[in-house]
Design a protein around this motif. Structure first.
Motif, PDB file in Angstrom:
ATOM      1  N   TYR A 114      24.899 -14.328 -22.838  1.00  0.00           N
ATOM      2  CA  TYR A 114      25.086 -15.409 -21.874  1.00  0.00           C
ATOM      3  C   TYR A 114      26.174 -15.030 -20.874  1.00  0.00           C
ATOM      4  N   GLY A 115      26.186 -15.726 -19.742  1.00  0.00           N
ATOM      5  CA  GLY A 115      27.207 -15.492 -18.739  1.00  0.00           C
ATOM      6  C   GLY A 115      27.594 -16.786 -18.064  1.00  0.00           C
ATOM      7  N   TRP A 116      28.779 -16.764 -17.462  1.00  0.00           N
ATOM      8  CA  TRP A 116      29.268 -17.935 -16.728  1.00  0.00           C
ATOM      9  C   TRP A 116      28.723 -17.949 -15.311  1.00  0.00           C
ATOM     10  N   PHE A 117      28.410 -16.772 -14.788  1.00  0.00           N
ATOM     11  CA  PHE A 117      27.751 -16.653 -13.486  1.00  0.00           C
ATOM     12  C   PHE A 117      27.231 -15.232 -13.337  1.00  0.00           C
ATOM     13  N   GLU A 118      26.186 -15.086 -12.541  1.00  0.00           N
ATOM     14  CA  GLU A 118      25.638 -13.763 -12.261  1.00  0.00           C
ATOM     15  C   GLU A 118      26.433 -13.111 -11.131  1.00  0.00           C
TER      16      GLU A 118
END
Length: 221
Positions: A64-68
């Motif tokens: 998962y990520g907080w933003f690309e």
């Protein structure tokens, strides 16, 4: 069971020994998940509840990520600003909800993160400091997009920042930590800064000293 906007893992504080507990909210790096920094929980001082959050954007299986973001040919990074802003708002809502449900005032809340999670922690401290007492930022960088959104100096007064980095970090070079340090020098934030002979990783000495910083915060109140 806490009712908050993001998936999480929780290690409760030892409220029998510490009737005025603290809250540490941890955010992982891109491509990881809430299990990652939850591995720090056994080392976190007992006055702290530990919440390890899962970022909202799916990057792959259990990733998962907080933003690309994308990397330019010159090595710069272009972020998805809409995703970053949405994640920051989600984390702010999560902080407020968790603190309220656990009965912890903002002056006993700390956010922390590694790499992209550290970006989120730093951005929250600089733009919404009323939510927390301080931030623990490891191997991270400052988003230039935050500069126009900086909270007034009066609201940042007395906030605490742990900032650590590896001198051999090739993912986020050391110059990024220096840039954060230079900015914070112009703000009324109490900075604890440390460099370690490491790459993009948390080594034992860094872990011990960061946990000592947390212990010092909790001992003050």
């Amino acid at each position: 069971m806490l009712q908050i906007p993001l998936s999480f893992l929780h290690r409760p504080a030892d409220t029998s020994a510490f009737p005025s507990p603290w809250l540490l909210v941890l955010m992982h790096g891109v491509g990881s998940n809430e299990q990652d920094l939850f591995g720090l929980a056994p080392y976190v001082p007992k006055p702290f509840h530990v919440l390890s959050l899962r970022a909202p954007y799916v990057m792959g299986p259990s990733a998962y990520g907080w933003f690309e973001f994308s990397v330019t040919p010159q090595g710069g990074r272009n972020i998805n600003e809409a995703q970053e802003a949405a994640s920051r708002q989600l984390v702010a809502q999560t902080l407020a909800a968790a603190a309220q449900q656990l009965g912890i005032p903002p002056e006993r809340v700390v956010v922390g993160g590694f790499s992209q999670g550290g970006i989120m922690s730093l951005s929250l401290l600089l733009t919404q400091p009323a939510l927390m007492h301080g931030a623990m930022v490891m191997h991270s960088r400052l988003l230039q997009q935050m500069l126009p959104q900086l909270a007034p100096a009066a609201v940042l007064q007395g906030k605490q920042l742990w900032l650590s980095h590896g001198t051999r970090d090739q993912v986020i070079p050391l110059a990024n930590a220096h840039a954060i340090r230079d900015l914070v020098a112009s703000l009324p934030i109490d900075l604890s800064y440390a460099e370690y002979p490491s790459a993009h990783e948390i080594i034992q000495q860094e872990l011990v000293e960061a946990m000592g910083w947390l212990q010092g915060l909790s001992a003050q109140g």
